[in-house]
Write an enzyme that holds these catalytic residues in place. Structure first.
Site, short mmCIF file in Angstrom:
data_model
loop_
_atom_site.label_atom_id
_atom_site.label_comp_id
_atom_site.label_asym_id
_atom_site.label_seq_id
_atom_site.Cartn_x
_atom_site.Cartn_y
_atom_site.Cartn_z
N ARG A 1 82.66 27.63 42.11
CA ARG A 1 82.76 29.07 41.90
C ARG A 1 84.08 29.55 42.46
NH1 ARG A 1 80.34 31.94 44.96
NH2 ARG A 1 79.30 30.37 46.22
N TYR B 1 82.81 26.30 34.56
CA TYR B 1 82.03 25.66 35.62
C TYR B 1 80.85 26.51 36.10
CZ TYR B 1 80.65 22.80 39.44
OH TYR B 1 79.89 22.00 40.25
N GLY C 1 78.49 28.37 38.33
CA GLY C 1 78.28 29.78 38.61
C GLY C 1 79.29 30.71 37.93
N ARG D 1 77.24 18.21 40.79
CA ARG D 1 75.91 18.83 40.66
C ARG D 1 75.04 18.12 39.65
NH1 ARG D 1 74.93 24.04 43.63
NH2 ARG D 1 76.85 24.19 44.80
N ALA E 1 75.67 25.32 49.50
CA ALA E 1 75.76 23.96 50.04
C ALA E 1 75.37 23.90 51.52
CB ALA E 1 77.14 23.36 49.79
N SER E 2 74.38 24.68 51.91
CA SER E 2 73.93 24.67 53.30
C SER E 2 72.44 24.41 53.45
CB SER E 2 74.29 25.99 53.98
OG SER E 2 75.68 26.13 54.00
N LYS F 1 69.53 25.06 50.99
CA LYS F 1 68.38 25.68 50.30
C LYS F 1 67.64 24.68 49.42
CE LYS F 1 70.83 28.83 48.36
NZ LYS F 1 72.07 28.39 49.04
N THR F 2 68.38 24.01 48.53
CA THR F 2 67.71 23.08 47.62
C THR F 2 67.00 22.00 48.42
OG1 THR F 2 69.25 23.54 45.83
CG2 THR F 2 68.08 21.45 45.72
N HIS G 1 69.62 35.37 47.52
CA HIS G 1 70.08 33.98 47.43
C HIS G 1 69.19 33.13 48.33
CE1 HIS G 1 73.79 31.07 47.82
NE2 HIS G 1 73.00 30.71 46.85
#
Ligand code: GTP
Ligand code: MN
Ligand code: MN
Length: 602
Positions: free
Chosen positions: A92, A220, A222, A386, A272-273, A275-276, A249
């Site tokens: 992004r 790309y 987002g 990703r 990238a901290s 969540k997923t 978010h």
């Protein structure tokens, strides 16, 4: 709303030329037909394709035959593909992202701003004729469970079949979406132009008053999958403020304890901290009987229903970070991405399998994410590579995922990467302090955004890049939601990323994070009444965190309050807040003063 200025295209006969093609799509919505005619006249495609729902296979096979998708090993990764983006278009791009409101103040000091008329003029210059020789795809989509009153609809126009394939995987798209849109004018329109990919001429522009997104010279994630960050966060956040709900978010999970009691937990962490990873958590083997089911891995829309807060996931698929995903850290993700997945910017093994740093031992030979031979190269997969995977691939999906009302939220987490200072977990005394926790969120940056990695930046509620309006008003909106919801979720701040003097993570993270959730469920249920009251919130007693893998000494270290460090933190946070001037809510200012006084007397 913004003046469209059809006229140049009309005078040259382009609108007339495309009207027949648009009419033949048999779309009942007059506003949508008009938009399609306008943007076709502007971009001048060779033909127009309306996505009805069964086109994915065909789009993928033509991408494969053009060499734009590489088919992966069909035995180990059936129906899965590798896509390589342009090397200048891998994340992004916040410096090219704009909120376009008539008044600059309404976008606020943390967003790039442009006047809507200027945004449209700029887009018209860059998009004119940009689809010639190409197909214009029209992708109608639904965000949220089909039966949900909280779902929203949108339409993305794009010239990029890779974007179409991704959109068809991460949203509920096609005829069902068009049917839901019907004659309504309440849909968000996104127009995407792949263009030159020149970063200097890249624009991702949001016009909240027109429910419109204009994105050009990027393809790309987002920046181009406009349903995701652009609609489900930036535009939706404006709707949420207007209509009294929350577009966040946040990941969302349903945790079920051995005693059968279920807890809804949402969590906001910067890109990238984690969540997923947290949304796919697998409890450690000694926590027998604990279960976690996924509702969302990235975005939660939360509404007040009968005094409680409920979360739905607007999305239908994952667009998750590949590096670091492996059998130990996230076995559930590995299982889901084993088929029907598009990988973007990962490395390729000689046997046609995807590979990334942190997956496992590095094979002797690899092709890197740019398609180059990787002989001892440092980085084989891009750090922001990703996977795009349908959510229905996921084996631990919560039944609440398809519930029109969603998951009842009992606790909300904030957190970010902080190698120092911030304790493992703490609980807010009340909603207002919880809002301050969120507003104070600061984290070390990652490769998910273009720019420097590893510097601490303030990212309130992990929304710095996604709030579609003035963030001071966003804080006020959070405070207001606290008075709208009677049965308010408790708010926590977690940090899995503390490091020791050798630079090693102190907390094992991943599945082990369930031990922190265990404490949270104990607090929420009222079973754990003891806690250490500090100016920065309520910390667990060391004995209340059951973590066999962490020594007591190290646990004490990450459950302590560094008074001087926090006073410095407050100074930096207040410097950040000062940019909002008088618009910053008084109630939050009082919370800061309370915390500061508490620390000074600590
Ligand atoms: P976006 O999808 O960009 O919004 O990011 P995200 O919040 O979903 O981040 P994700 O879960 O993909 O995590 C990104 C990186 O953090 C990966 O490399 C993970 O391996 C790492 N990570 C996630 N959870 C933990 C944890 O508990 N401990 C440690 N040390 N690393 C973690
Ligand atoms: Mn995200
Ligand atoms: Mn994610």
């Amino acid at each position: 709303t913004t003046e469209f200025g059809w006229f140049e295209e009309e005078e040259e006969g382009y609108a007339e030329k495309y009207r027949g093609a648009v009419d033949s799509l048999k779309i009942e919505n007059g506003v949508l037909r008009r938009y399609l005619t306008y943007f076709a006249a502007l971009t001048r495609p060779d033909n127009i394709v309306l996505i009805r729902g069964d086109e994915l296979e065909g789009i993928i096979s033509s991408l494969v035959s053009e060499g734009k998708l590489i088919r992966l090993n069909g035995k180990t990764y059936p129906n899965s593909y590798l896509y390589r983006s342009d090397p200048s278009d891998v994340a992004r791009s916040e410096k090219n992202t704009y909120i376009c409101t008539p008044e600059r103040e309404d976008a606020g000091p943390t967003n790039n701003w442009m006047n809507p008329a200027d945004a449209l003029a700029r887009f018209r210059d860059l998009a004119r004729g940009a689809y010639s020789g190409k197909t214009m795809y029209v992708v109608p989509y639904i965000l949220g469970p089909e039966e949900s009153p909280f779902a929203e609809t949108g339409v993305e126009i794009t010239d990029n079949p890779y974007v179409v394939a991704n959109m068809m995987m991460i949203t509920r798209s096609g005829k069902r979406a068009l049917d839901r849109i019907g004659e309504s004018t309440r849909f968000v329109l996104g127009v995407h132009v792949t263009g030159s990919l020149n970063p200097e001429e890249r624009y991702i522009m949001h016009l909240p008053e027109d429910d419109m997104i204009l994105s050009v010279n990027t393809a790309y994630g987002g920046n181009a999958l406009l349903s995701k960050k652009c609609h489900a966060l930036r535009i939706a956040s404006v709707h949420a403020k207007r209509d009294g709900w929350m577009a966040e978010h946040m990941m969302a999970i349903e945790v079920v304890r051995p005693d059968g009691r279920a807890f809804g937990i949402t969590g906001a962490f910067p890109s990238a901290s984690g969540k997923t990873n947290l949304s796919m958590i697998m409890p450690p083997s000694d926590m027998e009987g604990w279960k976690a089911y996924l509702v969302s891995d990235d975005i939660a829309w939360m509404h007040s229903v009968n005094g409680s807060l409920y979360a739905i996931n607007p999305e239908y698929g994952f667009f998750g970070v590949a590096p670091g995903t492996n059998e130990r850290t996230n076995p559930n993700a590995l299982d889901a991405i084993r088929h029907d997945t598009i990988f973007t910017n990962v490395a390729l093994t000689d046997s046609g399998e995807p590979w990334w740093e942190g997956l496992g031992p590095r094979p002797p030979h690899l092709i890197d994410w740019q398609g180059r031979d990787c002989n001892g190269c440092e980085q084989a997969a891009h750090p922001n590579s990703r996977f795009t995977t349908p959510i229905l691939n996921y084996r631990q999906l919560s039944a609440k995922y398809s519930d029109p009302r969603g998951l009842k939220v009992d606790a909300m987490l904030f957190g970010g990467r902080r190698s120092t200072l911030v304790p493992l977990v703490r609980e807010a005394r009340n909603w207002a302090q919880g809002v301050l926790f969120g507003a104070m969120l600061r984290a070390e940056t990652t490769a998910a955004i273009t720019g420097k990695v590893g510097v601490v930046r303030q990212d309130p509620m992990a929304m710095i890049a996604f709030c579609g309006y003035n963030m001071a008003d966003y804080f006020s909106h959070w405070l207001r939601m606290g008075s709208m919801v009677k049965d308010r979720p408790r708010i926590y701040y977690v940090n899995w990323f503390r490091k020791d003097s050798k630079g090693e993570f102190i907390w094992p993270g991943f599945g082990e994070n369930m031990r922190v959730i265990e404490w949270i469920t104990g607090r929420v249920s009222g079973e754990i009444t003891k806690g250490i009251e500090t100016p920065i919130g309520i910390l667990p007693e060391v004995d209340d965190i059951r973590a066999p893998g962490v020594s007591r000494e190290r646990l004490e270290e990450i459950l302590s309050v560094d008074r001087d460090g926090w006073l410095r933190e407050l100074d930096e946070v207040e410097a950040f807040f000062s940019q909002f001037g008088d618009r910053f809510p008084v109630e939050l200012r009082k919370e800061i003063e309370r915390m500061r006084e508490g620390l000074e007397n600590w």
